[in-house]
Design a protein around this motif. Structure first.
Motif, short mmCIF file in Angstrom:
data_model
loop_
_atom_site.label_atom_id
_atom_site.label_comp_id
_atom_site.label_asym_id
_atom_site.label_seq_id
_atom_site.Cartn_x
_atom_site.Cartn_y
_atom_site.Cartn_z
N GLU A 66 10.56 -3.88 0.20
CA GLU A 66 10.36 -3.60 -1.22
C GLU A 66 11.20 -4.55 -2.07
N TRP A 67 12.46 -4.70 -1.64
CA TRP A 67 13.38 -5.59 -2.36
C TRP A 67 12.85 -7.02 -2.33
N LEU A 68 12.33 -7.43 -1.16
CA LEU A 68 11.85 -8.81 -1.01
C LEU A 68 10.69 -9.07 -1.96
N PHE A 69 9.72 -8.12 -2.01
CA PHE A 69 8.56 -8.35 -2.88
C PHE A 69 8.96 -8.34 -4.35
N ALA A 70 9.92 -7.46 -4.68
CA ALA A 70 10.41 -7.44 -6.06
C ALA A 70 11.08 -8.78 -6.38
N PHE A 71 11.82 -9.29 -5.39
CA PHE A 71 12.53 -10.55 -5.59
C PHE A 71 11.55 -11.69 -5.85
N ILE A 72 10.46 -11.72 -5.07
CA ILE A 72 9.47 -12.78 -5.24
C ILE A 72 8.83 -12.68 -6.63
N ARG A 73 8.64 -11.43 -7.12
CA ARG A 73 8.08 -11.26 -8.46
C ARG A 73 9.08 -11.64 -9.55
N GLY A 74 10.35 -11.85 -9.19
CA GLY A 74 11.35 -12.21 -10.19
C GLY A 74 12.16 -11.03 -10.67
N ASP A 75 12.04 -9.89 -9.98
CA ASP A 75 12.82 -8.72 -10.35
C ASP A 75 14.00 -8.63 -9.39
N TYR A 76 15.20 -8.99 -9.89
CA TYR A 76 16.36 -9.07 -9.00
C TYR A 76 17.19 -7.80 -9.00
N GLY A 77 16.73 -6.76 -9.63
CA GLY A 77 17.49 -5.51 -9.65
C GLY A 77 18.39 -5.41 -10.87
N MET A 78 19.21 -4.32 -10.89
CA MET A 78 20.09 -4.09 -12.02
C MET A 78 21.53 -4.40 -11.64
N SER A 79 22.26 -4.97 -12.58
CA SER A 79 23.68 -5.21 -12.34
C SER A 79 24.44 -3.90 -12.38
N TYR A 80 25.35 -3.68 -11.40
CA TYR A 80 26.16 -2.46 -11.39
C TYR A 80 27.09 -2.44 -12.60
#
Lengths: 314, 296
Positions: A66-80
């Motif tokens: 899930e993280w990988l596909f989000a990463f490819i889409r340009g969604d790198y997550g939220m900063s803590y």
């Protein structure tokens, strides 16, 4: 084409491996997004609830994909730390670091080529000896110390720029380039020294081969032999070095950004490491690794253009 | 690898083209080159020797305590009392440089030893046996190799925390692939040689062939890469301490001194110049030794 396809496949596999290893490494650290979101007032129950809500209780492979596909889409997550999307933090800073790496790369090529050819051609004479002695010393200078020396001489003594007076490219393009040229020199110089040394010894080594004698006996003069025959072959190891330095320059600019007080990717990476802001660290490291691997791929392709023999050997 | 160098003029002279009125002094030239290289070796040995003595002295005794602050001597200029001046806390820079060099040297040495020892074992087995293990390990090697060593160290540090030992571990791991590659190449070259085959026919075990028969032949190449690796380790350690993730204060390190010195660059340039000079000398000494060694 088959060669390029093979290299492309190898590149993708390497990228996947790196993303997997980095994700795995950061997954093993104690403390996750739920813990850092709740902070000190976390109870086991609220922690478990939030983990379920964020999907942290699912199997590792599922989360990775899930993280990988989000990463490819340009969604790198939220900063803590800053509670904003990592992409918004990184993307505006990316051009600074990349422009610095690109300028220093071209600087290196433009300075190293003529000096390397000159020393190879005049090898053994005093000019060559002098250049090579200076070269040997420059190679030993760490680039951040080079940066400090440049700050001192060009900034404080000659006053060509104001140390620490970085202006963003969004505000003043000319001022941005006028400032950034000095850190680029600091990144490029040690690499110039390395390429000059390699180019010189590679030219001299090539000049011993039989085809050079043939070229001379056909009536070419030194320049023609050098530029049309020797240089083509002598450039091959130099191109390998340059491919590797592109990565070094990108990483080198992380350090140089600290020296010249430039708010680029390196600054975010270092502050995120000290705040243990893992999504940011993860994203930056994978992005840099990505650039490095793509650069290596480009080198492989250029390689094959320069030396068609390589694709036959593979 | 550098070998004895012929220049284009000599080449011209050999085949009688473009002599430009020069004497054919082939032997003279080669002699000159050789002398230049032994000069390299001597200069390298002198620099490294002096630094090693300084490091040893620094481990036993420093003129001042490296943490002792003297408010009267803040940013004092170099003098007979303080050879390299004092820093912003009034600590003696010379003493701190001695200790810092010691730290850098030990870290670089440990890094190279970890990298070389693991690299030799991995390279020897993969190169000697080949096959699937070789394929898999070399792929992993490529992945680690594609990763710039400082970046790998940063990942390491962000996971395990900052400090001396983590830097050693991180850089050590980052250095394995380059050693493994070199050793593997050597083993592939030697494993088909007749002396290896005859040893095998005499019933010598694989392990003994690897470590007693082939490894000594790979040593010269290994020695060069150890020297280059040492230099890279010194530079990487200095860089990491500069970023504040290496040796932690109040312990002295050349990199962190450089980063502190930047604030006082205008009023106390010697604070930056001496630690930087020592890094340059350390790296220069070893690279001169390596350059000289290759032609001996």
């Amino acid at each position: 084409m088959k060669y390029i396809g093979k290299k492309l496949a190898a590149m993708l596999i390497t990228l996947l491996c790196i993303s997997f290893l980095v994700y795995l490494a950061f997954d093993m650290i104690p403390g996750d997004a739920a813990l850092s979101a709740l902070g000190t007032d976390a109870t086991p129950e609220s922690l478990a609830a939030l983990r379920e809500q964020l999907g942290l209780d699912r199997p590792f492979i599922e989360r990775y994909l899930e993280w990988l596909f989000a990463f490819i889409r340009g969604d790198y997550g939220m900063s803590y730390k800053y509670h904003m999307p990592v992409a918004d933090m990184i993307v505006p800073k990316l051009p600074i670091t990349v422009i610095m790496a690109v300028i220093s790369f071209f600087m290196m090529v433009v300075i190293a080529l003529p000096i390397g050819i000159y020393t190879a051609k005049h090898n053994g004479r005093w000019a060559d000896r002098l250049i090579m002695a200076v070269n040997q010393v420059v190679m030993a200078v760490p680039h951040f110390f080079m940066g400090i020396l440049i700050t001192y001489f060009f900034g404080l003594v000659l006053k060509l720029f104001t140390p620490g007076g970085f202006v963003s490219y969004e505000k003043d393009v000319a001022g941005f380039f006028a400032y950034i040229i000095f850190p680029c020199i600091a990144i490029a110089l040690p690499k110039v020294a390395m390429s000059v040394k390699l180019l010189r010894s590679s030219c001299i080594e090539e000049a011993k081969k039989d085809y050079v004698r043939t070229a001379y006996s056909k009536g070419n003069d030194t320049n023609k032999v050098l530029y049309r025959h020797v240089l083509k072959n002598a450039m091959i190891p130099v191109i390998t070095l340059w491919g590797m330095t592109l990565a070094d320059m990108l990483v080198g600019s992380i350090v140089i950004e600290q020296v010249f007080n430039i708010p680029g990717i390196g600054r975010i990476l270092l502050t995120s490491i000290s705040y243990r802001d893992y999504p940011v660290v993860e994203a930056i490291i994978i992005l840099i690794a990505f650039v490095v691997i793509v650069a290596n791929f480009c080198v492989d392709v250029i390689y094959q253009l320069v030396d068609p023999r390589i694709s036959i050997h593979e | 690898m550098e070998t004895v160098i012929f220049d284009m003029c000599i080449l011209n002279a050999q085949i009688g083209v473009g002599m430009k009125g020069k004497k054919t002094v082939l032997q003279n030239k080669v002699f000159l080159q050789k002398r230049a290289y032994s000069l390299n070796w001597m200069a390298g040995a002198c620099i490294t020797g002096c630094l090693l003595i300084l490091i040893l002295v620094g481990m036993i005794h420093t003129p001042y305590d490296i943490t002792k602050m003297d408010s009267a001597a803040k940013l004092a200029a170099p003098s007979l009392k303080h050879l390299m001046g004092c820093d912003n806390f009034g600590r003696d820079i010379f003493s701190r440089v001695l200790k810092g060099m010691g730290n850098t040297f030990v870290i670089a040495l440990a890094t190279v030893m970890i990298g070389a020892a693991s690299g030799v074992v991995i390279g020897a087995f993969t190169g000697y046996f080949g096959g699937l293990l070789d394929e898999v390990l070399m792929r992993i090697n490529d992945v680690v190799f594609a990763f710039p060593s400082i970046l790998l160290a940063l990942v390491f540090v962000s996971i395990f925390g900052t400090g001396k030992y983590n830097v050693v571990a991180a850089l050590g791991v980052a250095f394995i692939p380059s050693f493994a590659r070199i050793v593997r190449g050597e083993f592939i070259k030697y494993r088909e040689m007749d002396y290896v085959k005859s040893a095998r026919l005499q019933g010598v075990s694989h392990l003994r062939i690897i470590f007693v028969h082939i490894l000594p032949n790979a040593l010269p190449v290994l020695l060069s890469s150890v020297m280059i690796g040492f230099n890279n380790a010194v530079l990487a350690e200095a860089g990491m301490s500069y970023l504040g993730i290496g040796v932690q204060p109040p312990d002295a390190s050349l990199g962190s001194m450089l980063s502190e010195s930047q604030t006082y660059l205008f009023s106390a340039p010697w604070y930056a110049i001496f630690p930087g000079l020592m890094i340059i000398l350390m790296v220069l000494g070893f690279s001169l030794l390596a350059a000289g060694k290759d032609t001996m």
